[in-house]
Design a protein around this motif. Structure first.
Motif, mmCIF file in Angstrom:
data_model
loop_
_atom_site.group_PDB
_atom_site.id
_atom_site.type_symbol
_atom_site.label_atom_id
_atom_site.label_comp_id
_atom_site.label_asym_id
_atom_site.label_seq_id
_atom_site.Cartn_x
_atom_site.Cartn_y
_atom_site.Cartn_z
ATOM 1 N N VAL A 1 -47.682 92.286 80.067
ATOM 2 C CA VAL A 1 -46.357 91.705 79.816
ATOM 3 C C VAL A 1 -45.889 91.024 81.096
ATOM 4 N N GLN A 2 -45.599 89.734 81.017
ATOM 5 C CA GLN A 2 -45.052 89.002 82.140
ATOM 6 C C GLN A 2 -43.532 89.128 82.100
ATOM 7 N N TYR A 3 -42.960 89.670 83.158
ATOM 8 C CA TYR A 3 -41.523 89.945 83.191
ATOM 9 C C TYR A 3 -40.700 88.698 82.866
ATOM 10 N N GLU A 4 -41.056 87.565 83.470
ATOM 11 C CA GLU A 4 -40.276 86.344 83.270
ATOM 12 C C GLU A 4 -40.268 85.926 81.799
ATOM 13 N N GLU A 5 -41.397 86.103 81.111
ATOM 14 C CA GLU A 5 -41.456 85.779 79.692
ATOM 15 C C GLU A 5 -40.646 86.785 78.865
ATOM 16 N N PHE A 6 -40.683 88.027 79.289
ATOM 17 C CA PHE A 6 -39.944 89.081 78.592
ATOM 18 C C PHE A 6 -38.443 88.766 78.568
ATOM 19 N N VAL A 7 -37.867 88.497 79.750
ATOM 20 C CA VAL A 7 -36.415 88.292 79.800
ATOM 21 C C VAL A 7 -36.012 86.945 79.216
ATOM 22 N N ALA A 8 -36.930 85.974 79.225
ATOM 23 C CA ALA A 8 -36.613 84.665 78.648
ATOM 24 C C ALA A 8 -36.642 84.705 77.127
ATOM 25 N N ASN A 9 -37.511 85.525 76.562
ATOM 26 C CA ASN A 9 -37.644 85.616 75.106
ATOM 27 C C ASN A 9 -37.861 87.074 74.725
ATOM 28 N N VAL B 1 -30.607 98.258 84.091
ATOM 29 C CA VAL B 1 -30.982 98.457 82.692
ATOM 30 C C VAL B 1 -29.782 98.783 81.821
ATOM 31 N N ARG B 2 -28.597 98.969 82.412
ATOM 32 C CA ARG B 2 -27.380 99.142 81.624
ATOM 33 C C ARG B 2 -26.741 97.798 81.300
ATOM 34 N N GLN B 3 -27.366 96.711 81.738
ATOM 35 C CA GLN B 3 -26.844 95.371 81.515
ATOM 36 C C GLN B 3 -27.727 94.635 80.514
ATOM 37 N N PRO B 4 -27.192 93.644 79.813
ATOM 38 C CA PRO B 4 -28.010 92.885 78.866
ATOM 39 C C PRO B 4 -29.216 92.245 79.550
ATOM 40 N N ILE B 5 -30.251 91.996 78.766
ATOM 41 C CA ILE B 5 -31.450 91.342 79.292
ATOM 42 C C ILE B 5 -31.106 89.902 79.648
ATOM 43 N N VAL B 6 -31.292 89.556 80.912
ATOM 44 C CA VAL B 6 -30.952 88.214 81.387
ATOM 45 C C VAL B 6 -32.067 87.705 82.296
ATOM 46 N N THR B 7 -32.021 86.398 82.557
ATOM 47 C CA THR B 7 -33.018 85.775 83.430
ATOM 48 C C THR B 7 -32.513 85.626 84.864
ATOM 49 N N GLY B 8 -31.324 86.129 85.145
ATOM 50 C CA GLY B 8 -30.678 85.867 86.432
ATOM 51 C C GLY B 8 -31.381 86.449 87.641
ATOM 52 N N ARG B 9 -32.289 87.410 87.437
ATOM 53 C CA ARG B 9 -32.966 88.015 88.590
ATOM 54 C C ARG B 9 -34.286 87.314 88.920
ATOM 55 N N ILE B 10 -34.625 86.307 88.150
ATOM 56 C CA ILE B 10 -35.828 85.538 88.458
ATOM 57 C C ILE B 10 -35.566 84.675 89.688
ATOM 58 N N GLY B 11 -36.462 84.722 90.647
ATOM 59 C CA GLY B 11 -36.360 83.871 91.825
ATOM 60 C C GLY B 11 -35.407 84.359 92.890
ATOM 61 N N LEU B 12 -34.987 85.626 92.833
ATOM 62 C CA LEU B 12 -34.061 86.134 93.854
ATOM 63 C C LEU B 12 -34.660 86.072 95.256
ATOM 64 N N SER B 13 -35.973 86.138 95.339
ATOM 65 C CA SER B 13 -36.619 86.150 96.658
ATOM 66 C C SER B 13 -36.380 84.854 97.429
ATOM 67 N N ARG B 14 -36.049 83.781 96.723
ATOM 68 C CA ARG B 14 -35.836 82.507 97.419
ATOM 69 C C ARG B 14 -34.665 82.590 98.401
ATOM 70 N N ARG B 15 -33.711 83.495 98.137
ATOM 71 C CA ARG B 15 -32.586 83.655 99.051
ATOM 72 C C ARG B 15 -33.026 84.246 100.393
ATOM 73 N N TYR B 16 -34.178 84.908 100.376
ATOM 74 C CA TYR B 16 -34.679 85.562 101.590
ATOM 75 C C TYR B 16 -35.971 84.911 102.099
ATOM 76 N N GLU B 17 -36.244 83.711 101.619
ATOM 77 C CA GLU B 17 -37.515 83.046 101.908
ATOM 78 C C GLU B 17 -37.808 82.984 103.407
ATOM 79 N N ARG B 18 -36.813 82.701 104.215
ATOM 80 C CA ARG B 18 -37.040 82.487 105.650
ATOM 81 C C ARG B 18 -37.467 83.755 106.381
ATOM 82 N N TRP B 19 -37.287 84.940 105.755
ATOM 83 C CA TRP B 19 -37.654 86.205 106.408
ATOM 84 C C TRP B 19 -38.898 86.845 105.792
ATOM 85 N N MET B 20 -39.559 86.134 104.897
ATOM 86 C CA MET B 20 -40.668 86.752 104.166
ATOM 87 C C MET B 20 -42.035 86.293 104.635
ATOM 88 N N GLY B 21 -42.098 85.739 105.819
ATOM 89 C CA GLY B 21 -43.368 85.231 106.320
ATOM 90 C C GLY B 21 -44.461 86.287 106.406
#
Length: 497
Positions: A422-430, A468-488
């Protein structure tokens, strides 16, 4: 009988009980789980007045998955003199691990007000409320614990897990004020407080400050224990080398197949708790969680190696893998009740996948996958209660995830027909399409409303208890981009950038 004779008799009984405990350890060393269980049962039947002895028995019983024994020993520990609150908290903690918080809460309610209002008890009750999704109640209990003089670092950590600091600027100001008095906190408490500050700054969108505090918390944890890369590499290489279809075909098939669990595997923060929540909302599935009961059932394999498996198979047990499955099923009965289907999302079942596939072939397996950078960042930002040493450095996370990818590729290549990916991104999108696939794979009939599983009131004990107490949403996809500069360091070890 004179008083001195009664004392002597009590001493003799205590000596025999201690001997049984040592014998249990010896049998465990030989992989004789059932023999260890018998020794602990005899120790419990003999009795002893020494509190610390019962704490040791509880720990041993937990190690072999004997939940009822562990709870009874913990109860005795709490009842021996001197009767201390710390001993009651240990007992209530054992009840909580076994999903019996209601018994702990009922006992607390019968206590005198001085105990009920103790900050440690308020903290405990706050955690119970949070696990049930009653976050308002949890926050209220945590605030009372703080005002009563509780261990501020630990309570602030718990409070940060159920709060959004963007919506509560006064809470953030109060935590900053508290931070000026944290210099004397030990490494464990200090690291939790640093993670709490990280969460607060994350909520406020101040990601540089958030990363600074997450790193400080992780560094404190690394001072006590470090991730051994070479050791983990050797372990994974051995799994890949040994657990091939050819070698596993040499294991005797189980004569008594069980369908006791749906195994949900995947890295932490990859969507396993979401999947568990959806499946446990189905009427045919009773409960789930990080069960941690397969490892005790596999004690006879002496380290869960293929070599140990062959040695166990040659020991004379007529149905060795049926026995492992039956032990696992019995331990699950103790935890969840008899003959119910349960979701087992114990972390890193990827390391035991060969035994799951062989001893429990009727059990469906679901494997969650998610964007690697999102998983890495989420693991780094979360304080896991179990000591996952690889999660305390972005570089180590990259190394560990690369090894997990190797295991995924191995099990998928050779046993892919038994594993649903199961791909998480596909799960929350559909969600509907993924849930339909999950039900088919698990052999469950269709049931409407599973996409609203966040409304369930069941207990959730993982770091995802708020999400998991919140509705299934796609909003957590790509959160790592906010920290991109520290993930080298992560990209360097994971991708070789």
């Amino acid at each position: 009988m004179t008083f001195s004779e009664r004392v002597l008799h009590g001493d003799e009984v205590a000596t025999i009980a201690h001997t049984q405990a040592y014998e249990a350890l010896a049998r465990l060393k030989d992989g004789n789980r059932d023999g260890a269980q018998e020794c602990l049962a005899r120790a419990l039947s003999l009795g002893s007045s020494e509190g610390e002895f019962w704490k040791s028995i509880s720990a041993l019983a937990s190690r072999i998955g004997e939940i009822d024994m562990a709870i009874e020993a913990a109860r005795r520990f709490s009842r021996t003199t001197p009767m201390l609150l710390s001993r009651y908290l240990f007992y209530w903690g054992e009840l909580t691990k076994a999903g019996r918080e209601d018994l702990a809460v009922a006992e607390i309610e019968r206590m005198e007000s001085q105990v009920r209002e103790h900050p440690a008890v308020l903290h405990f009750c706050g955690q119970t409320a949070a696990q049930l999704g009653d976050f308002d109640k949890a926050r209220g209990l945590y605030h009372r614990a703080l005002s009563s003089g509780g261990s501020a670092p630990l309570i602030w950590f718990a409070l940060s897990a159920v709060s959004n600091f963007k919506d509560s600027p006064e809470l953030f100001d109060a935590m900053l004020t508290a931070s000026r008095h944290m210099g004397s906190a030990d490494a464990n408490a200090g690291s939790r407080f640093q993670y709490a500050l990280g969460r607060a700054y994350h909520d406020l969108g101040e990601f540089e400050a958030a990363m600074r505090h997450y790193t400080a918390g992780a560094d404190l944890r690394r001072k006590g224990e470090r991730y051994e890369r070479a050791q983990m590499e050797a372990f994974v290489e051995r799994l890949v080398r040994d657990f091939t279809p050819e070698n596993m075909a040499k294991l005797k098939p189980p004569q008594r197949p069980h369908k006791r669990a749906i195994f949900v595997n995947g890295l932490p923060r990859s969507g396993t708790t979401l999947t568990e929540q959806v499946l446990t909302a189905h009427d045919a599935v009773s409960d789930g969680g990080e069960v941690n009961l397969l490892a005790p059932a596999l004690i006879p394999t002496l380290g869960q190696t293929l070599e140990g498996a062959f040695a166990y198979q040659a020991s004379g047990e007529p149905d060795p893998w049926g026995r492992v499955a039956a032990t696992y099923s019995r331990l699950m009965d103790m935890r969840f009740g008899a003959n119910t289907l349960v979701v087992d999302k114990t972390l890193l079942h990827s390391h035991q996948m060969g035994f799951i596939l062989h001893a429990l072939p009727r059990c469906p397996i679901v494997w969650l996958r998610r964007d690697a950078a999102d998983v890495a960042l989420s693991c780094f930002r979360n304080y896991f209660s179990s000591p996952m040493t690889w999660s305390w450095s972005l570089a180590d996370i990259g190394h560990f995830m690369r090894l997990e990818d190797r295991l995924f590729a191995h099990w998928q290549e050779h046993f892919g027909e038994q594993i649903m990916v199961v791909q998480y991104e596909e799960f929350v999108a559909n969600p509907t399409a993924t849930i339909d696939r999950l039900l088919v794979h698990a052999g469950l009939p269709p049931q409407p409303g599973l996409d609203q599983a966040h409304l369930s009131k069941r207990k959730v004990r993982t770091a995802s208890m708020v999400q998991v107490r919140q509705p299934i949403v796609t909003g957590r996809i790509g959160l790592s981009r906010r920290y991109e500069r520290w993930m080298g360091e992560f990209y360097q070890t994971y991708e070789g950038r």
